[in-house]
Design an enzyme around this catalytic site. Sequence first.
Site, PDB file in Angstrom:
ATOM      1  N   ARG A 231       0.849  -1.184   0.000  1.00 44.30           N
ATOM      2  CA  ARG A 231       0.000   0.000   0.000  1.00 44.30           C
ATOM      3  C   ARG A 231       0.886   1.237   0.000  1.00 44.30           C
ATOM      4  O   ARG A 231       1.891   1.295   0.718  1.00 44.30           O
ATOM      5  CB  ARG A 231      -0.947   0.000   1.215  1.00 44.30           C
ATOM      6  CG  ARG A 231      -2.081  -1.000   1.089  1.00 44.30           C
ATOM      7  CD  ARG A 231      -3.058  -0.562  -0.002  1.00 44.30           C
ATOM      8  NE  ARG A 231      -4.030  -1.592  -0.344  1.00 44.30           N
ATOM      9  CZ  ARG A 231      -3.929  -2.403  -1.382  1.00 44.30           C
ATOM     10  NH1 ARG A 231      -2.864  -2.342  -2.163  1.00 44.30           N
ATOM     11  NH2 ARG A 231      -4.867  -3.269  -1.665  1.00 44.30           N
ATOM     12  N   GLU A 260      -2.876   8.259  -6.311  1.00 37.18           N
ATOM     13  CA  GLU A 260      -2.725   7.748  -7.669  1.00 37.18           C
ATOM     14  C   GLU A 260      -3.773   8.376  -8.585  1.00 37.18           C
ATOM     15  O   GLU A 260      -4.914   8.563  -8.177  1.00 37.18           O
ATOM     16  CB  GLU A 260      -2.859   6.222  -7.672  1.00 37.18           C
ATOM     17  CG  GLU A 260      -1.796   5.531  -6.847  1.00 37.18           C
ATOM     18  CD  GLU A 260      -1.981   4.014  -6.772  1.00 37.18           C
ATOM     19  OE1 GLU A 260      -2.994   3.501  -7.295  1.00 37.18           O
ATOM     20  OE2 GLU A 260      -1.109   3.343  -6.190  1.00 37.18           O
ATOM     21  N   HIS A 279       0.458   0.806 -10.552  1.00 36.08           N
ATOM     22  CA  HIS A 279      -0.378  -0.102  -9.760  1.00 36.08           C
ATOM     23  C   HIS A 279      -0.873  -1.264 -10.628  1.00 36.08           C
ATOM     24  O   HIS A 279      -2.072  -1.584 -10.634  1.00 36.08           O
ATOM     25  CB  HIS A 279      -1.568   0.655  -9.158  1.00 36.08           C
ATOM     26  CG  HIS A 279      -2.088   0.000  -7.902  1.00 36.08           C
ATOM     27  ND1 HIS A 279      -2.625   0.729  -6.854  1.00 36.08           N
ATOM     28  CD2 HIS A 279      -2.177  -1.299  -7.531  1.00 36.08           C
ATOM     29  CE1 HIS A 279      -3.021  -0.101  -5.891  1.00 36.08           C
ATOM     30  NE2 HIS A 279      -2.754  -1.335  -6.283  1.00 36.08           N
TER      31      HIS A 279
END
Length: 320
Positions: A231, A260, A279
């Site tokens: 994370r 993000e 990601h």
Amino acid sequence: MSRLIVVSEPLPEEKIVRLKEYAAELGFDTIYETDRNKAESLIGRAEIFFGIINPKTDIPENLKWLCLPLAGVNDYTSKREFADGRCMLSCSSGAYGVTIAEHLVMLTLMLLRRMPEYAEDLKNGVWRNDRPLRSVYDSRITLLGTGDIGRNYALRVSAFGPKSVTGLSKSGKSDCPAFTSVHPVSELDRILPETDILVMSLPETPETIHILNREMLALLPENAVVINVGRGSAVDEPSLAEALKSGVIAGAALDVLEKEPLTDDSPLKGAPNLIITPHMAGQRTLKRTVDVMVEMFMNDLGHYAREEALENRVNIKRGY
């Protein structure tokens, strides 16, 4: 009234057919709807929902189980319906280990073989091949997180002959034979000075937020590299950027960020020897990931129908 399962996760046709057949054997009807908005409109009729819903969506009284095709669930754990047990929450942690471990191996090799620097050379029209390289062989690897991702990476990276593969977990224990040793996370400050490659795959909990801060970064050797696929909140990004720019550490790779996508005003912008991937280490693009994810749901569906405990139910207090 039929007991209804709504499936919104895009799945191969053969998986949908198998899932529907198994659900029917257990006494459930299944609606397969991959349009996110249309699927959420059916939640008021569903007893079970397998897919992603907006974390802000109200959980109706009829919904008894939400199964997320995700490993990270921190956006959902604060909802009252899950906290009081009225609706169960499960996740797909355990489906992503292989794909993320392969991504980690790639990032490890890219950093040690100085690919960010070579890429910058070529971008600027510079042709050189004399940068000293490093090897996984004889390196001291520390894994902050020894779950599915950590175990899969440890098993794979061990084939490169590292000096040690040290695990750090909440319990300080692991049954994975690839770890040289495993310690409680409370020993992080002792382990970091003996780390060449730090790999982070932690869930988000109050204890993990900014666990890698300025003080912890300063404990790493100058040649150390940091990789985070857990994370984004686990890394203090301004401190990491400062550590890269000042040479406190040699490099870093991040597949997850606090915000993000990467913003123009991020402190990470322009940091040297930094690899950022969007990601994408996990996702559901690898067939094996989808296969395992569906098997996990169907296994728990059997438990649910028999009124047994779900194997993949999220511990709301723990956060994962």
